[in-house]
Design a protein around this motif. Structure first.
Motif, PDB file in Angstrom:
ATOM      1  N   GLU A 192       8.326  -3.046  -4.885  1.00  0.00           N
ATOM      2  CA  GLU A 192       7.818  -4.144  -3.919  1.00  0.00           C
ATOM      3  C   GLU A 192       7.426  -3.405  -2.789  1.00  0.00           C
ATOM      4  OE1 GLU A 192      10.420  -7.135  -2.774  1.00  0.00           O
ATOM      5  OE2 GLU A 192      11.353  -7.456  -4.719  1.00  0.00           O
ATOM      6  N   LYS A 193       7.712  -1.965  -2.608  1.00  0.00           N
ATOM      7  CA  LYS A 193       7.371  -1.135  -1.477  1.00  0.00           C
ATOM      8  C   LYS A 193       6.357  -0.225  -2.094  1.00  0.00           C
ATOM      9  CE  LYS A 193      11.223  -1.924   1.492  1.00  0.00           C
ATOM     10  NZ  LYS A 193      10.366  -2.190   2.685  1.00  0.00           N
ATOM     11  N   GLU A 194       4.940  -0.317  -2.297  1.00  0.00           N
ATOM     12  CA  GLU A 194       4.369   0.662  -3.239  1.00  0.00           C
ATOM     13  C   GLU A 194       4.076   1.786  -2.147  1.00  0.00           C
ATOM     14  OE1 GLU A 194       0.510  -1.179  -4.368  1.00  0.00           O
ATOM     15  OE2 GLU A 194       1.530  -2.660  -5.341  1.00  0.00           O
ATOM     16  N   GLU A 195       4.309   1.909  -0.997  1.00  0.00           N
ATOM     17  CA  GLU A 195       4.086   3.322  -0.225  1.00  0.00           C
ATOM     18  C   GLU A 195       5.262   4.461  -0.804  1.00  0.00           C
ATOM     19  OE1 GLU A 195       7.198   1.087   2.279  1.00  0.00           O
ATOM     20  OE2 GLU A 195       5.416   0.574   1.110  1.00  0.00           O
ATOM     21  N   LYS A 196       6.192   3.959  -1.673  1.00  0.00           N
ATOM     22  CA  LYS A 196       7.195   4.933  -1.905  1.00  0.00           C
ATOM     23  C   LYS A 196       6.779   5.670  -3.509  1.00  0.00           C
ATOM     24  CE  LYS A 196      11.276   3.867   0.432  1.00  0.00           C
ATOM     25  NZ  LYS A 196      12.610   4.137   0.190  1.00  0.00           N
ATOM     26  N   ILE A 197       5.615   5.101  -3.820  1.00  0.00           N
ATOM     27  CA  ILE A 197       5.202   5.539  -5.153  1.00  0.00           C
ATOM     28  C   ILE A 197       4.534   6.786  -4.940  1.00  0.00           C
ATOM     29  CG2 ILE A 197       3.927   5.278  -7.440  1.00  0.00           C
ATOM     30  CD1 ILE A 197       4.504   2.211  -6.853  1.00  0.00           C
ATOM     31  N   LEU A 198       4.845   8.072  -5.709  1.00  0.00           N
ATOM     32  CA  LEU A 198       4.292   9.454  -5.341  1.00  0.00           C
ATOM     33  C   LEU A 198       3.757  10.138  -6.564  1.00  0.00           C
ATOM     34  CD1 LEU A 198       7.067  10.733  -3.337  1.00  0.00           C
ATOM     35  CD2 LEU A 198       5.105   9.595  -2.452  1.00  0.00           C
ATOM     36  N   ASP A 199       2.638  10.784  -6.152  1.00  0.00           N
ATOM     37  CA  ASP A 199       2.255  11.906  -7.276  1.00  0.00           C
ATOM     38  C   ASP A 199       3.111  12.773  -7.550  1.00  0.00           C
ATOM     39  OD1 ASP A 199       0.385  14.442  -7.708  1.00  0.00           O
ATOM     40  OD2 ASP A 199      -0.522  12.637  -8.821  1.00  0.00           O
ATOM     41  N   TYR A 200       3.145  13.474  -8.704  1.00  0.00           N
ATOM     42  CA  TYR A 200       4.128  14.492  -8.789  1.00  0.00           C
ATOM     43  C   TYR A 200       4.061  15.508  -7.987  1.00  0.00           C
ATOM     44  CZ  TYR A 200       0.515  16.921 -11.432  1.00  0.00           C
ATOM     45  OH  TYR A 200      -0.659  17.700 -11.772  1.00  0.00           O
ATOM     46  N   ASN A 201       3.068  15.979  -7.315  1.00  0.00           N
ATOM     47  CA  ASN A 201       2.821  17.034  -6.429  1.00  0.00           C
ATOM     48  C   ASN A 201       3.435  17.029  -5.010  1.00  0.00           C
ATOM     49  OD1 ASN A 201       1.159  18.886  -7.937  1.00  0.00           O
ATOM     50  ND2 ASN A 201      -0.565  17.599  -7.695  1.00  0.00           N
ATOM     51  N   ASN A 202       3.981  15.629  -4.769  1.00  0.00           N
ATOM     52  CA  ASN A 202       4.318  15.111  -3.663  1.00  0.00           C
ATOM     53  C   ASN A 202       5.751  15.062  -3.492  1.00  0.00           C
ATOM     54  OD1 ASN A 202       1.773  15.332  -2.386  1.00  0.00           O
ATOM     55  ND2 ASN A 202       1.145  13.195  -3.116  1.00  0.00           N
ATOM     56  N   ILE A 203       6.548  15.186  -4.535  1.00  0.00           N
ATOM     57  CA  ILE A 203       8.044  14.705  -4.402  1.00  0.00           C
ATOM     58  C   ILE A 203       8.900  15.914  -3.909  1.00  0.00           C
ATOM     59  CG2 ILE A 203       8.222  15.802  -6.959  1.00  0.00           C
ATOM     60  CD1 ILE A 203      10.306  13.754  -7.308  1.00  0.00           C
ATOM     61  N   GLU A 204       9.648  15.528  -3.136  1.00  0.00           N
ATOM     62  CA  GLU A 204      10.485  16.560  -2.378  1.00  0.00           C
ATOM     63  C   GLU A 204      12.068  16.033  -2.481  1.00  0.00           C
ATOM     64  OE1 GLU A 204       9.619  19.312  -1.211  1.00  0.00           O
ATOM     65  OE2 GLU A 204       7.567  19.283  -1.303  1.00  0.00           O
ATOM     66  N   VAL A 205      13.059  17.031  -2.699  1.00  0.00           N
ATOM     67  CA  VAL A 205      14.373  16.479  -2.639  1.00  0.00           C
ATOM     68  C   VAL A 205      15.020  16.999  -1.369  1.00  0.00           C
ATOM     69  CG1 VAL A 205      14.487  16.919  -5.094  1.00  0.00           C
ATOM     70  CG2 VAL A 205      15.071  18.895  -3.613  1.00  0.00           C
ATOM     71  N   PHE A 206      16.163  16.407  -1.170  1.00  0.00           N
ATOM     72  CA  PHE A 206      17.058  16.949  -0.026  1.00  0.00           C
ATOM     73  C   PHE A 206      18.522  16.785  -0.221  1.00  0.00           C
ATOM     74  CE2 PHE A 206      16.119  12.181   0.196  1.00  0.00           C
ATOM     75  CZ  PHE A 206      17.321  11.987   0.504  1.00  0.00           C
ATOM     76  N   ALA A 207      19.230  17.633   0.357  1.00  0.00           N
ATOM     77  CA  ALA A 207      20.488  17.852   0.125  1.00  0.00           C
ATOM     78  C   ALA A 207      21.551  16.837   0.947  1.00  0.00           C
ATOM     79  CB  ALA A 207      21.284  19.305   0.464  1.00  0.00           C
ATOM     80  N   ARG A 208      21.139  16.922   2.246  1.00  0.00           N
ATOM     81  CA  ARG A 208      21.711  15.932   2.983  1.00  0.00           C
ATOM     82  C   ARG A 208      21.003  14.461   3.271  1.00  0.00           C
ATOM     83  NH1 ARG A 208      26.155  18.222   4.930  1.00  0.00           N
ATOM     84  NH2 ARG A 208      26.324  20.581   4.784  1.00  0.00           N
TER      85      ARG A 208
ATOM     86  N   LEU B   8       6.680   7.335 -24.965  1.00  0.00           N
ATOM     87  CA  LEU B   8       6.709   7.329 -23.571  1.00  0.00           C
ATOM     88  C   LEU B   8       5.511   7.299 -23.038  1.00  0.00           C
ATOM     89  CD1 LEU B   8       8.826  10.766 -23.365  1.00  0.00           C
ATOM     90  CD2 LEU B   8       9.658   8.393 -23.151  1.00  0.00           C
ATOM     91  N   LYS B   9       4.462   7.170 -23.530  1.00  0.00           N
ATOM     92  CA  LYS B   9       3.093   6.703 -23.165  1.00  0.00           C
ATOM     93  C   LYS B   9       3.166   5.688 -22.488  1.00  0.00           C
ATOM     94  CE  LYS B   9       0.801  10.258 -25.835  1.00  0.00           C
ATOM     95  NZ  LYS B   9      -0.311  10.561 -27.069  1.00  0.00           N
ATOM     96  N   ILE B  10       3.888   4.796 -22.844  1.00  0.00           N
ATOM     97  CA  ILE B  10       3.933   3.245 -22.585  1.00  0.00           C
ATOM     98  C   ILE B  10       4.873   2.876 -21.160  1.00  0.00           C
ATOM     99  CG2 ILE B  10       4.809   0.949 -23.327  1.00  0.00           C
ATOM    100  CD1 ILE B  10       4.433   1.674 -26.010  1.00  0.00           C
ATOM    101  N   ILE B  11       5.370   4.161 -20.569  1.00  0.00           N
ATOM    102  CA  ILE B  11       6.263   3.914 -19.643  1.00  0.00           C
ATOM    103  C   ILE B  11       5.092   3.818 -18.471  1.00  0.00           C
ATOM    104  CG2 ILE B  11       7.622   5.412 -17.827  1.00  0.00           C
ATOM    105  CD1 ILE B  11       8.982   6.636 -20.493  1.00  0.00           C
ATOM    106  N   ASP B  12       5.610   3.116 -17.447  1.00  0.00           N
ATOM    107  CA  ASP B  12       4.618   2.829 -16.329  1.00  0.00           C
ATOM    108  C   ASP B  12       5.052   3.882 -15.040  1.00  0.00           C
ATOM    109  OD1 ASP B  12       3.089  -0.061 -17.012  1.00  0.00           O
ATOM    110  OD2 ASP B  12       5.241  -0.279 -17.480  1.00  0.00           O
ATOM    111  N   TYR B  13       6.449   4.060 -15.015  1.00  0.00           N
ATOM    112  CA  TYR B  13       6.524   4.999 -13.745  1.00  0.00           C
ATOM    113  C   TYR B  13       7.933   5.756 -14.090  1.00  0.00           C
ATOM    114  CZ  TYR B  13       4.085   1.517 -11.029  1.00  0.00           C
ATOM    115  OH  TYR B  13       2.982   0.831 -10.325  1.00  0.00           O
TER     116      TYR B  13
END
Length: 343
Positions: free
Chosen positions: A325-341, A72-77
């Motif tokens: 292709e849209k690098e602004e969507k790449i996040l650090d694990y602290n910034n991830i949020e989920v939404f129900a709707r 798994l260390k080889i994984i990029d994202y």
């Protein structure tokens, strides 16, 4: 070369996919999936808190299957479906992804669950072989038909979309589940309705709400009319015969599918797309596929593989490959949020 681990936990399917990509080609190295049908069947539908519990149990087991042959260390994202979906399930998936991202020191590509259904049409579910990503012509009309969503979009290109309409109440898949429950069938209802309908005839009239009002959908009135029809038949005939059930299933399914196709045809006439994409769990129904092909013979129509119609990690991983292709969507694990709707 890039390696992406796609993780799905929006509803009742626990899925992890390992995807390898380069330029316009990808290779699915692993597609681990665990269904929760047996857990939810006794309740006739999905129980969110039970779905979350199953994700907590299943996701580590699925990951262990991949760790047995891949470092798994080889994984990029890491890629994760952040919603829309069932909030308890999403939160459990988020907890799993955040811990994994922290342990591996990897960035996360957040994926919209509905867009994942869209991107699922670009590849085949082939394990271990390189495949070219399909060259779909745009603009395209995209109909997402699933258990929790019925949405119609106009896609200018893979990254620019406009929502034309959505369901105002029950989704198409949810309506099929409720129709199956009304007939005393099991869960999930869609496949059971399809099986019955194949041997029945559409002899009963049922309403098609909001037919001429924009691109929104409404199926609660159809569901209510169907339940009332069953009550009326029982009062007249006593218990329903197997033939009655087959004809009721055929009538409900045909009415529902004709409503979907009517809205799609209306949008085709207005927006003049170059292609049509119909995706989501309900499009696993072969009758619906045949009906769409019959109504739009001149259009190039894209469906996902049957096995990619429902939720899975492959859809998340291929979406992330496009979103790189849209690098602004790449996040650090602290910034991830989920939404129900849907946002």
């Amino acid at each position: 070369m890039v390696y992406i681990l796609g993780i799905e936990s929006t509803c009742d399917e626990s899925g992890i996919c390992l995807l390898e990509g380069k330029e316009k080609k990808v290779r699915i190295l692993a597609n681990e999936l665990r269904s929760q049908i047996k857990v939810h069947s006794p309740y006739g539908g999905i129980v969110p808190i039970l779905a979350a519990r199953e994700h907590k149990k299943n996701l580590p087991l699925l990951l262990e299957n991949i760790k047995n042959f891949f470092d798994l260390k080889i994984i990029d994202y890491l890629a994760f479906s952040i919603g829309p979906g069932l909030l308890p399930a999403l939160v459990e998936g988020k907890n799993f992804v955040q811990k994994l991202a922290k342990d591996l020191n990897k960035k996360i590509i957040p994926v919209n669950h509905l867009e994942a259904h869209f991107f699922s049409t670009f590849i085949k579910n082939k394990i271990g072989v390189w495949q070219k990503i399909k060259n779909i012509e745009f603009p395209s009309l995209v109909l997402v038909v699933s258990g929790g969503h019925t949405n119609l979009y106009f896609f200018k290109n893979p990254f620019e979309k406009k929502k034309l309409g959505s369901t105002l109440d029950d989704a198409a898949g949810e309506s099929l589940d409720k129709a199956a429950r009304a007939l005393g069938l099991g869960y999930p209802g869609g496949p059971l309705i399809e099986k019955l309908a194949q041997k029945g005839q559409s002899i009963y009239y049922l309403p098609k709400p909001l037919l001429e009002r924009g691109y929104n959908f409404s199926f609660s009135g159809l569901k209510t009319a169907f339940i009332d029809l069953i009550k009326e038949l029982k009062e007249t005939k006593g218990e329903l015969s197997e033939e009655d059930k087959r004809n009721l299933a055929a009538s409900f399914q045909k009415t529902l599918f004709e409503t979907l196709i009517y809205k799609l045809k209306k949008a085709v006439n207005e927006f003049k797309p170059k292609s049509l994409i119909v995706t989501g769990g309900v499009i696993a129904n072969k009758t619906l596929r045949k009906m769409i092909k019959f109504v739009f013979p001149k259009y190039k129509i894209y469906f996902p593989d049957i096995s990619l119609s429902t939720d899975n990690g492959v859809n998340i991983a291929i979406s992330a490959y496009f979103l790189l292709e849209k690098e602004e969507k790449i996040l650090d694990y602290n910034n991830i949020e989920v939404f129900a709707r849907e946002k």
